[in-house]
Design a protein around this motif. Structure first.
Motif, PDB file in Angstrom:
ATOM      1  N   MET A 247      52.941 -10.916 -52.846  1.00  0.00           N
ATOM      2  CA  MET A 247      53.208 -10.721 -51.422  1.00  0.00           C
ATOM      3  C   MET A 247      53.015 -12.032 -50.669  1.00  0.00           C
ATOM      4  N   VAL A 248      53.631 -12.095 -49.514  1.00  0.00           N
ATOM      5  CA  VAL A 248      53.436 -13.205 -48.587  1.00  0.00           C
ATOM      6  C   VAL A 248      53.042 -12.591 -47.249  1.00  0.00           C
ATOM      7  N   VAL A 249      51.930 -13.056 -46.696  1.00  0.00           N
ATOM      8  CA  VAL A 249      51.477 -12.559 -45.395  1.00  0.00           C
ATOM      9  C   VAL A 249      51.663 -13.684 -44.386  1.00  0.00           C
ATOM     10  N   LYS A 250      52.334 -13.395 -43.285  1.00  0.00           N
ATOM     11  CA  LYS A 250      52.564 -14.409 -42.249  1.00  0.00           C
ATOM     12  C   LYS A 250      51.985 -13.928 -40.922  1.00  0.00           C
ATOM     13  N   PRO A 251      50.674 -14.128 -40.739  1.00  0.00           N
ATOM     14  CA  PRO A 251      50.046 -13.671 -39.499  1.00  0.00           C
ATOM     15  C   PRO A 251      50.572 -14.440 -38.286  1.00  0.00           C
ATOM     16  N   GLU A 252      50.622 -13.751 -37.158  1.00  0.00           N
ATOM     17  CA  GLU A 252      51.015 -14.406 -35.912  1.00  0.00           C
ATOM     18  C   GLU A 252      49.782 -14.607 -35.046  1.00  0.00           C
ATOM     19  N   HIS A 253      49.733 -15.750 -34.389  1.00  0.00           N
ATOM     20  CA  HIS A 253      48.593 -16.109 -33.545  1.00  0.00           C
ATOM     21  C   HIS A 253      48.701 -15.367 -32.215  1.00  0.00           C
ATOM     22  N   GLY A 254      47.721 -14.505 -31.959  1.00  0.00           N
ATOM     23  CA  GLY A 254      47.736 -13.775 -30.696  1.00  0.00           C
ATOM     24  C   GLY A 254      46.878 -12.533 -30.776  1.00  0.00           C
ATOM     25  N   GLY A 255      46.379 -12.081 -29.623  1.00  0.00           N
ATOM     26  CA  GLY A 255      45.535 -10.893 -29.592  1.00  0.00           C
ATOM     27  C   GLY A 255      44.229 -11.158 -30.309  1.00  0.00           C
ATOM     28  N   ASP A 256      43.886 -10.263 -31.257  1.00  0.00           N
ATOM     29  CA  ASP A 256      42.619 -10.440 -31.978  1.00  0.00           C
ATOM     30  C   ASP A 256      42.808 -11.128 -33.339  1.00  0.00           C
ATOM     31  N   THR A 257      44.019 -11.642 -33.588  1.00  0.00           N
ATOM     32  CA  THR A 257      44.286 -12.391 -34.821  1.00  0.00           C
ATOM     33  C   THR A 257      44.549 -13.857 -34.462  1.00  0.00           C
ATOM     34  N   HIS A 258      43.866 -14.760 -35.162  1.00  0.00           N
ATOM     35  CA  HIS A 258      43.925 -16.180 -34.813  1.00  0.00           C
ATOM     36  C   HIS A 258      44.290 -16.996 -36.054  1.00  0.00           C
ATOM     37  N   VAL A 259      45.340 -17.787 -35.938  1.00  0.00           N
ATOM     38  CA  VAL A 259      45.803 -18.611 -37.056  1.00  0.00           C
ATOM     39  C   VAL A 259      45.071 -19.948 -37.016  1.00  0.00           C
ATOM     40  N   TRP A 260      44.456 -20.314 -38.131  1.00  0.00           N
ATOM     41  CA  TRP A 260      43.566 -21.471 -38.228  1.00  0.00           C
ATOM     42  C   TRP A 260      44.171 -22.746 -37.625  1.00  0.00           C
ATOM     43  N   THR A 261      45.369 -23.103 -38.079  1.00  0.00           N
ATOM     44  CA  THR A 261      45.966 -24.375 -37.637  1.00  0.00           C
ATOM     45  C   THR A 261      46.228 -24.373 -36.127  1.00  0.00           C
ATOM     46  N   THR A 262      46.729 -23.268 -35.616  1.00  0.00           N
ATOM     47  CA  THR A 262      46.978 -23.156 -34.168  1.00  0.00           C
ATOM     48  C   THR A 262      45.660 -23.196 -33.404  1.00  0.00           C
ATOM     49  N   MET A 263      44.677 -22.513 -33.920  1.00  0.00           N
ATOM     50  CA  MET A 263      43.355 -22.460 -33.288  1.00  0.00           C
ATOM     51  C   MET A 263      42.774 -23.856 -33.121  1.00  0.00           C
ATOM     52  N   LEU A 264      42.803 -24.676 -34.197  1.00  0.00           N
ATOM     53  CA  LEU A 264      42.225 -26.011 -34.122  1.00  0.00           C
ATOM     54  C   LEU A 264      43.012 -26.917 -33.178  1.00  0.00           C
ATOM     55  N   GLU A 265      44.324 -26.708 -33.109  1.00  0.00           N
ATOM     56  CA  GLU A 265      45.151 -27.507 -32.191  1.00  0.00           C
ATOM     57  C   GLU A 265      44.823 -27.171 -30.742  1.00  0.00           C
ATOM     58  N   GLU A 266      44.601 -25.890 -30.483  1.00  0.00           N
ATOM     59  CA  GLU A 266      44.355 -25.439 -29.110  1.00  0.00           C
ATOM     60  C   GLU A 266      42.927 -25.719 -28.641  1.00  0.00           C
ATOM     61  N   ALA A 267      41.994 -25.776 -29.581  1.00  0.00           N
ATOM     62  CA  ALA A 267      40.575 -25.827 -29.216  1.00  0.00           C
ATOM     63  C   ALA A 267      40.160 -27.210 -28.720  1.00  0.00           C
ATOM     64  N   SER A 268      39.180 -27.199 -27.865  1.00  0.00           N
ATOM     65  CA  SER A 268      38.524 -28.439 -27.424  1.00  0.00           C
ATOM     66  C   SER A 268      37.416 -28.775 -28.425  1.00  0.00           C
ATOM     67  N   ASP A 269      36.956 -30.038 -28.411  1.00  0.00           N
ATOM     68  CA  ASP A 269      35.802 -30.361 -29.258  1.00  0.00           C
ATOM     69  C   ASP A 269      34.503 -30.297 -28.453  1.00  0.00           C
ATOM     70  N   GLU A 270      34.593 -29.729 -27.246  1.00  0.00           N
ATOM     71  CA  GLU A 270      33.404 -29.550 -26.395  1.00  0.00           C
ATOM     72  C   GLU A 270      32.849 -28.140 -26.617  1.00  0.00           C
ATOM     73  N   TYR A 271      31.586 -28.073 -26.938  1.00  0.00           N
ATOM     74  CA  TYR A 271      30.956 -26.768 -27.167  1.00  0.00           C
ATOM     75  C   TYR A 271      29.555 -26.780 -26.564  1.00  0.00           C
ATOM     76  N   VAL A 272      29.024 -25.602 -26.312  1.00  0.00           N
ATOM     77  CA  VAL A 272      27.681 -25.480 -25.734  1.00  0.00           C
ATOM     78  C   VAL A 272      26.649 -25.563 -26.855  1.00  0.00           C
ATOM     79  N   GLU A 273      25.731 -26.514 -26.745  1.00  0.00           N
ATOM     80  CA  GLU A 273      24.664 -26.636 -27.751  1.00  0.00           C
ATOM     81  C   GLU A 273      23.507 -25.720 -27.373  1.00  0.00           C
ATOM     82  N   HIS A 274      23.126 -24.887 -28.310  1.00  0.00           N
ATOM     83  CA  HIS A 274      22.002 -23.983 -28.061  1.00  0.00           C
ATOM     84  C   HIS A 274      20.699 -24.603 -28.568  1.00  0.00           C
ATOM     85  N   ASN A 275      19.614 -24.191 -27.967  1.00  0.00           N
ATOM     86  CA  ASN A 275      18.297 -24.632 -28.429  1.00  0.00           C
ATOM     87  C   ASN A 275      17.915 -23.789 -29.645  1.00  0.00           C
TER      88      ASN A 275
END
Length: 566
Positions: A176-204
């Motif tokens: 089988m071949v699975v081709k997930p689409e980025h959207g809703g509660d499903t997130h495609v890794w490559t798209t996610m990293l492209e969209e994401a910032s490298d700024e994050y909240v550091e917790h103690n």
């Protein structure tokens, strides 16, 4: 003198190995951030022909952390990682920690039922998985707390032309071949990293109190339990490993990553060790003897943590002598007893050192090992690591036993877990006065070397005699025709239990039950000799190559029940 008497093993420590260590009270992720700043262009990961630097790993981990926080992940929320050894598994692990989350490692081979149990028990809100696993995840999602699923593909980090070929190979293998689409509660890794910032909240984060990991035990006795491991548990065990392998140099080693990172042994001795010590790790997503030999030949790893079945598989390859394995300097074998013959043959082939170690999920995992370069012994799990105490106790009363007496091994040290997730009563059963009671039966000799005779629950009681499967297995491994062997106690109406041996022969070897019976009778007391033999093409194993003795016993019980029903 008092300490030496209580810990006789300390007198055998090479002068290069400290008896106590000043551990870094830091988070695991801080090592990645620091080494990415200090050595940005150094290769952190080699994956099937592609090199990824420390700065690239850190940048992606920060983006993953930022994205998780956008999805609502807060401090101490659990994030599941259901991946083989790929760059994504490393990035998701450290990204989760950067976001303040707790990693829940999950075996990609889990069935829907096993996955559902683990997700429900851990309360994970996000799961990272391969695209082909998405249908399995979606089938159980509604009955868990999972709000989001991140999917990724093996090909995402493959160089050309492997990234073009891999989907075709995947389709052929899985149909089988699975081709997930980025959207809703499903997130495609490559798209996610492209969209994401490298700024994050550091917790103690308090490294000694806050959890880095929920690592589920194999579940050989009832349901799997989530082992709570803190940042300090994992950092201290990794730093012990570095001191034990004292000839290793910071930033100069290459570690072979066959052991899966969803198992704590591979996670500590390959992934965390590589990131903390700025080493290169070679990631191999699936154990294939040809691929492993090629990787050793071309990438020249110096360290190779493994399990006996991995070393046996390599040694029995028909074209072994065509590959150069001489780069390997040190290997610590865990997960199962290491047959002496395997150790000697592997050392003669590589010129490196292979020694047996011991540990458990609950101890991050390593507590004991043989010395790699000096004072080595065969047939023993070695001695406790720095800052680790060990003793042998009566399994019922927990009274300490004398030297040489067989009982339950207990350990104490900074690598011992905080407890079992949401199971205070079971935690209290195994953690008492700082001691963790392992469930393994063994003894200590006068020199402080420890020996495992078997799991408390694997001991066979036949006709009133106590029989330890490991002892019988050691004899079977001495036979030149046997590649793998496991011994189990199966129900017997007369003796209570009887000894059965399951055998995998080397290619081209021939052996009969009579031959084996005669061989065993020469080397074992009559009551220990297997009464039944079964020849198989392969034995059931865990992802780290540990033979599943309990599965064989369960098969026998089911067979007997079916016969009785007829």
């Amino acid at each position: 003198m008092g300490v030496e008497l209580k810990k006789p093993w300390l007198k055998h420590y090479p002068e290069e190995v400290p008896t106590t260590i000043d551990y870094d009270k830091r988070t695991l992720q801080s090592f990645l951030v620091e080494n990415a700043e200090n050595f940005p262009d150094k290769v952190a990961i080699h994956f099937m022909g592609k090199d990824i630097t420390f700065s690239e790993v850190a940048d992606s981990a920060k983006r993953f952390a930022s994205y998780l926080q956008e999805l609502g992940i807060e401090k101490d929320d659990r994030v599941g990682i259901m991946l083989p050894n790929t760059p994504q598994s490393v990035i998701a692990y450290y990204g989760t920690l950067l976001a303040g989350g707790i990693v829940v490692q999950t075996n990609p081979l889990y069935t829907e039922r096993e996955l559902s149990y683990q997700m429900k028990d851990s309360g994970a809100k996000v799961l990272v998985c391969l695209d082909i696993l998405l249908p399995r995840v979606n089938a159980i999602k509604e009955e868990t707390n999972l709000n989001h699923v991140v999917t990724t593909r093996i090909k995402d980090y493959l160089p050309f032309p492997k990234n073009m070929i891999q989907p075709m190979l995947q389709k052929r293998e899985y149909g089988m071949v699975v081709k997930p689409e980025h959207g809703g509660d499903t997130h495609v890794w490559t798209t996610m990293l492209e969209e994401a910032s490298d700024e994050y909240v550091e917790h103690n984060i308090d490294p000694e109190e806050d959890l880095a990991l929920l690592q589920y035990t194999g579940g050989t006795t009832g349901y799997p339990k989530g082992v709570m491991l803190t940042h300090f548990n994992l950092v201290s065990n990794t730093q012990m490993s570095e001191k034990w392998l004292y000839k290793t140099e910071f930033g100069k080693e290459t570690i072979l990553g066959i052991l899966p990172f969803f198992h704590v042994y591979g996670m500590t001795t390959v992934m965390n060790m590589s990131i903390m010590m700025a080493q290169k790790m070679i990631l191999i997503p699936k154990f294939d003897v040809d691929n492993v030999l090629k990787a050793i030949d071309s990438q020249r790893p110096t360290l190779f943590p493994g399990a006996p079945t991995i070393y046996i598989g390599l040694l029995n390859h028909p074209k072994l002598n065509k590959y150069d394995l001489s780069s390997i300097e040190a290997c610590i074998s865990g997960s199962a007893p290491l047959p002496v013959e395997v150790q000697e043959q592997f050392e003669s082939v590589t010129g490196g050192r292979l020694v047996e170690g011991y540990g458990l999920t609950e101890t991050s995992p390593v507590t004991h090992s043989n010395f790699v370069w000096q004072n080595r012994r065969s047939g023993t799990i070695g001695v406790p690591w720095p800052d680790t105490d060990a003793s042998v106790f009566d399994p019922n009363t927990h009274d300490e036993l004398e030297i040489g007496e067989v009982g339950e091994i207990g350990v104490k040290g900074p690598q011992v877990m905080k407890g079992y997730w949401k199971r205070p009563e079971e935690t209290d059963q195994v953690l008492q006065d700082g001691w963790f009671f392992t469930g393994d039966m063994g003894y200590m000799d006068e020199e402080g070397f420890f020996y495992i005779v078997d799991r408390k629950k694997d001991m066979i009681i036949a006709g009133g005699f106590n029989i330890y499967p490991r002892e019988v297995e050691e004899i079977l491994y001495e036979h030149e025709s046997i590649q793998e062997a496991v011994v189990a106690g199966i129900p017997d109406p007369y003796r209570g239990e009887t000894v059965k041996a399951y055998i995998v022969l080397k290619d081209g070897a021939e052996l009969t039950e009579d031959d084996l019976d005669q061989f065993c009778r020469k080397n074992l007391a009559a009551f220990k000799v297997p009464k039944l033999y079964e020849f198989r093409d392969e034995l059931p194993k865990t992802a780290v190559g540990k033979i599943l003795r309990r599965k064989l016993v369960d098969e026998e019980k089911e067979k007997m029940q079916a016969e009785h029903a007829e």
